[in-house]
Scaffold this motif. Structure first.
Motif, PDB file in Angstrom:
ATOM      1  N   SER A 235       0.832  -1.206   0.000  1.00  0.00           N
ATOM      2  CA  SER A 235       0.000   0.000   0.000  1.00  0.00           C
ATOM      3  C   SER A 235       0.869   1.259   0.000  1.00  0.00           C
ATOM      4  O   SER A 235       0.551   2.249  -0.661  1.00  0.00           O
ATOM      5  CB  SER A 235      -0.931   0.003   1.220  1.00  0.00           C
ATOM      6  N   THR A 236       1.984   1.232   0.720  1.00  0.00           N
ATOM      7  CA  THR A 236       2.910   2.358   0.718  1.00  0.00           C
ATOM      8  C   THR A 236       3.521   2.553  -0.664  1.00  0.00           C
ATOM      9  O   THR A 236       3.639   3.681  -1.160  1.00  0.00           O
ATOM     10  CB  THR A 236       4.036   2.133   1.754  1.00  0.00           C
ATOM     11  N   ALA A 237       3.897   1.454  -1.318  1.00  0.00           N
ATOM     12  CA  ALA A 237       4.505   1.525  -2.649  1.00  0.00           C
ATOM     13  C   ALA A 237       3.545   2.128  -3.666  1.00  0.00           C
ATOM     14  O   ALA A 237       3.945   2.922  -4.521  1.00  0.00           O
ATOM     15  CB  ALA A 237       4.942   0.128  -3.098  1.00  0.00           C
ATOM     16  N   VAL A 238       2.262   1.751  -3.579  1.00  0.00           N
ATOM     17  CA  VAL A 238       1.274   2.267  -4.535  1.00  0.00           C
ATOM     18  C   VAL A 238       1.096   3.771  -4.367  1.00  0.00           C
ATOM     19  O   VAL A 238       0.990   4.513  -5.346  1.00  0.00           O
ATOM     20  CB  VAL A 238      -0.078   1.534  -4.375  1.00  0.00           C
ATOM     21  N   THR A 239       1.070   4.245  -3.121  1.00  0.00           N
ATOM     22  CA  THR A 239       0.946   5.684  -2.897  1.00  0.00           C
ATOM     23  C   THR A 239       2.194   6.429  -3.361  1.00  0.00           C
ATOM     24  O   THR A 239       2.103   7.498  -3.982  1.00  0.00           O
ATOM     25  CB  THR A 239       0.687   5.985  -1.405  1.00  0.00           C
ATOM     26  N   LEU A 240       3.375   5.873  -3.088  1.00  0.00           N
ATOM     27  CA  LEU A 240       4.618   6.499  -3.542  1.00  0.00           C
ATOM     28  C   LEU A 240       4.671   6.579  -5.066  1.00  0.00           C
ATOM     29  O   LEU A 240       5.333   7.466  -5.621  1.00  0.00           O
ATOM     30  CB  LEU A 240       5.824   5.711  -3.025  1.00  0.00           C
ATOM     31  N   ALA A 241       3.969   5.678  -5.740  1.00  0.00           N
ATOM     32  CA  ALA A 241       3.945   5.689  -7.205  1.00  0.00           C
ATOM     33  C   ALA A 241       3.276   6.941  -7.755  1.00  0.00           C
ATOM     34  O   ALA A 241       3.389   7.233  -8.956  1.00  0.00           O
ATOM     35  CB  ALA A 241       3.239   4.441  -7.738  1.00  0.00           C
TER      36      ALA A 241
END
Length: 304
Positions: A235-241
């Motif tokens: 979920s963190t990776a998707v937001t950082l994207a």
């Protein structure tokens, strides 16, 4: 800031170059064909790369998660471009990109029984609102329910790819996982390439565009993304994207001489704030915990 966060942010920055690369391609370049080509070139390059390495055990990688991840990535291309075609670039892009973190939060909650922490929640709210304002456009808005569904499906596809890929890279080399996923996805989209006019790729601008999209904005970027996934939540990776539209906007202003409105500028600030907060999440949580008195309790933490 964790090295994993930096890797994901760098991947998103490379994704942000796709719009500029496509804009510099010949007019005959069809967006859907470009999407299929980037997977074909990127997946092919990675497959050649891992084939030259020794002691690679392809058989150990579970087939079902691999197919699900490849299908999610393959479906993202037609979903995204169809949604943009039906609703317009601004709305289609906003719905697709900004819905991905929301889907990620729901996936983590319902499938992994984990509720994303408060820093992720606030960062995502800031980043999504900023992204919506950043991508706002003066063009006439076309509300097409089918276009909205396609764009939402694109956001869901990217979130699904991220979560399934994280389970794969947890036990297998990220380079191998990305190579197999993208090669499989490229095979799934092969009918698009076989029925498309690819003569524009023989032109200098067309060749440079697709090579950049395939090698840099796909092969390299997704390897960085997969390596970053090993140390942070999906979920963190998707937001950082969401650093992708930030990069695309800055390139549009600096390279393509595009104008940016006051509202979009405010959105850019919100997006940067959200990404910075998420990047330094551990520091923020630690600072807050140091300011909160410790209350002894015998209860275990509650997880949904």
């Amino acid at each position: 800031m964790k090295i994993n966060v930096l890797l994901v942010l760098l991947a998103a920055v490379l994704w942000g170059t796709t719009g500029t690369a496509q804009a510099l391609a010949p007019d005959k370049a069809n967006p859907l064909t470009v999407g299929a080509l980037r997977l074909f070139i990127g997946g092919g390059a990675l497959f050649v790369y891992i084939s030259l390495q020794k002691n690679i055990d392809f058989k150990s990688i579970p087939k079902m998660p691999l197919l699900v991840s490849a299908l999610a990535m393959a479906l993202y291309q037609p979903f995204f471009f169809t949604g943009v075609d039906l609703t317009g670039v601004a709305i289609g892009t906003v719905v697709a990109i900004c819905s991905a973190p929301i889907f990620a939060g729901f996936i983590e909650l319902f499938f992994y029984k984990r509720f994303p922490d408060w820093v992720w929640l606030l960062s995502t709210i800031f980043a999504v609102i900023g992204c919506v304002l950043l991508l706002q456009s003066g063009e006439e808005v076309t509300f097409n329910p089918f276009g909205m569904l396609y764009s939402l499906a694109a956001g869901g596809s990217f979130a699904t790819y991220t979560f399934v890929s994280k389970t794969l890279v947890a036990k297998h080399p990220p380079d191998v996982v990305v190579a197999l996923v993208f090669t499989t996805a490229a095979i799934m989209l092969l009918p698009i390439l076989l029925t498309s006019d690819l003569t524009w790729t023989l032109e200098r601008s067309g060749a440079i565009s697709v090579l950049h999209l395939g090698i840099v904005a796909t092969a390299l970027s997704y390897v960085l993304f997969a390596r970053g996934l090993k140390g942070i939540t999906a979920s963190t990776a998707v937001t950082l994207a969401l650093a992708e539209p930030l990069t695309a906007t800055l390139l549009g202003v600096c390279v393509l001489n595009e104008k940016i409105s006051v509202i979009a500028s405010f959105g850019l600030v919100l997006l940067v704030m959200g990404l910075l907060a998420l990047s330094f999440k551990e520091h923020i949580k630690n600072a807050r915990s140091h300011n909160v008195p410790c209350v002894p309790t015998s209860r275990e933490p509650f997880y949904l």
